[in-house]
Design an enzyme around this catalytic site. Structure first.
Site, PDB file in Angstrom:
ATOM      1  N   HIS A 184     -24.012 -31.970  56.010  1.00 40.67           N
ATOM      2  CA  HIS A 184     -22.901 -31.434  56.822  1.00 40.67           C
ATOM      3  C   HIS A 184     -23.229 -30.767  58.052  1.00 40.67           C
ATOM      4  O   HIS A 184     -24.407 -30.386  58.296  1.00 40.67           O
ATOM      5  CB  HIS A 184     -22.082 -30.307  56.013  1.00 40.67           C
ATOM      6  CG  HIS A 184     -21.540 -30.613  54.665  1.00 40.67           C
ATOM      7  ND1 HIS A 184     -20.382 -29.895  54.088  1.00 40.67           N
ATOM      8  CD2 HIS A 184     -21.600 -31.815  54.041  1.00 40.67           C
ATOM      9  CE1 HIS A 184     -20.063 -30.488  53.043  1.00 40.67           C
ATOM     10  NE2 HIS A 184     -20.727 -31.693  53.178  1.00 40.67           N
ATOM     11  N   CYS A 224     -17.552 -24.990  53.899  1.00 39.43           N
ATOM     12  CA  CYS A 224     -17.442 -25.030  52.514  1.00 39.43           C
ATOM     13  C   CYS A 224     -18.343 -24.158  51.807  1.00 39.43           C
ATOM     14  O   CYS A 224     -19.357 -23.474  52.549  1.00 39.43           O
ATOM     15  CB  CYS A 224     -17.843 -26.491  52.128  1.00 39.43           C
ATOM     16  SG  CYS A 224     -19.570 -27.032  52.304  1.00 39.43           S
ATOM     17  N   CYS A 263     -22.003 -24.809  52.843  1.00 36.31           N
ATOM     18  CA  CYS A 263     -22.664 -24.377  54.043  1.00 36.31           C
ATOM     19  C   CYS A 263     -22.471 -23.098  54.282  1.00 36.31           C
ATOM     20  O   CYS A 263     -23.423 -22.195  55.110  1.00 36.31           O
ATOM     21  CB  CYS A 263     -21.674 -25.088  54.973  1.00 36.31           C
ATOM     22  SG  CYS A 263     -21.874 -26.877  54.895  1.00 36.31           S
ATOM     23  N   GLU A 299     -23.152 -28.186  59.701  1.00 34.28           N
ATOM     24  CA  GLU A 299     -23.695 -26.832  59.936  1.00 34.28           C
ATOM     25  C   GLU A 299     -24.917 -26.855  59.228  1.00 34.28           C
ATOM     26  O   GLU A 299     -26.026 -26.153  59.860  1.00 34.28           O
ATOM     27  CB  GLU A 299     -22.914 -25.719  58.780  1.00 34.28           C
ATOM     28  CG  GLU A 299     -21.527 -25.569  59.277  1.00 34.28           C
ATOM     29  CD  GLU A 299     -20.544 -26.494  58.586  1.00 34.28           C
ATOM     30  OE1 GLU A 299     -19.458 -25.956  58.040  1.00 34.28           O
ATOM     31  OE2 GLU A 299     -20.757 -27.751  58.032  1.00 34.28           O
TER      32      GLU A 299
END
Length: 167
Positions: free
Chosen positions: A56, A86, A89, A58
């Site tokens: 992801h 999420c 993260c 991040e």
């Protein structure tokens, strides 16, 4: 530079990074890690293109920042991300010890910083992160919405083409 102006500046930077994700066919999410008003890490979604479920925006940005400063602790760093993190993260933000999170659009289905849940304010979390959502929310939300509208249209056209060739 005021904090609001600075936050918007860096969120536009994250939106530019989201374009890189979209160019790869990924969900357009971008993230940038800033310390002392300079970029120390950046990332964009790459789970599909990288065959990595943890890639992801991040996570990619945190990894880049940790490598750049040669420390897995990112104390005094702010991360700007175009969509609410999420749970994976949010957990990584806690472990990295970033000081501040700024995100754009809320993520009602999987957001873990206030929408679906709030990991950062959980009583069992051993580190506190200052956070703010809604910075350039409309622009960030539009980017995601437009991407999924295009994807749905592509699927519709593909199905329509398949239906026509099957008749």
């Amino acid at each position: 530079m005021s904090e609001r102006y600075s936050d918007e500046y860096w969120m536009y930077y994250a939106l530019d990074l989201a374009n890189r994700a979209e160019a790869l066919g990924e969900v357009p999410v971008g993230a940038v890690v800033v310390m002392d008003n300079r970029v120390v890490g950046e990332g964009w979604n790459r789970p599909i293109s990288g065959n990595d479920p943890t890639a992801h925006a991040e996570i990619v940005a945190l990894r880049d920042a940790a490598a750049q400063i040669e420390n897995y602790r990112l104390v005094d760093a702010t991360i700007y991300v175009t969509i609410e993190p999420c749970s994976m993260c949010a957990g990584a933000l806690i472990h990295s010890r970033v000081s501040r999170l700024v995100f754009g659009a809320a993520e009602p289905k999987a957001g873990a910083v206030g929408s679906a849940s709030n990991l950062l304010d959980s009583p069992w979390v051993n580190y506190s992160i200052e956070y703010e959502g809604g910075v350039l929310a409309e622009e960030c939300s539009h980017r995601i919405s437009t991407f999924f509208e295009k994807r749905r249209e592509q699927k519709r056209l593909l199905k329509q083409s398949s239906d026509q060739s099957g008749s």
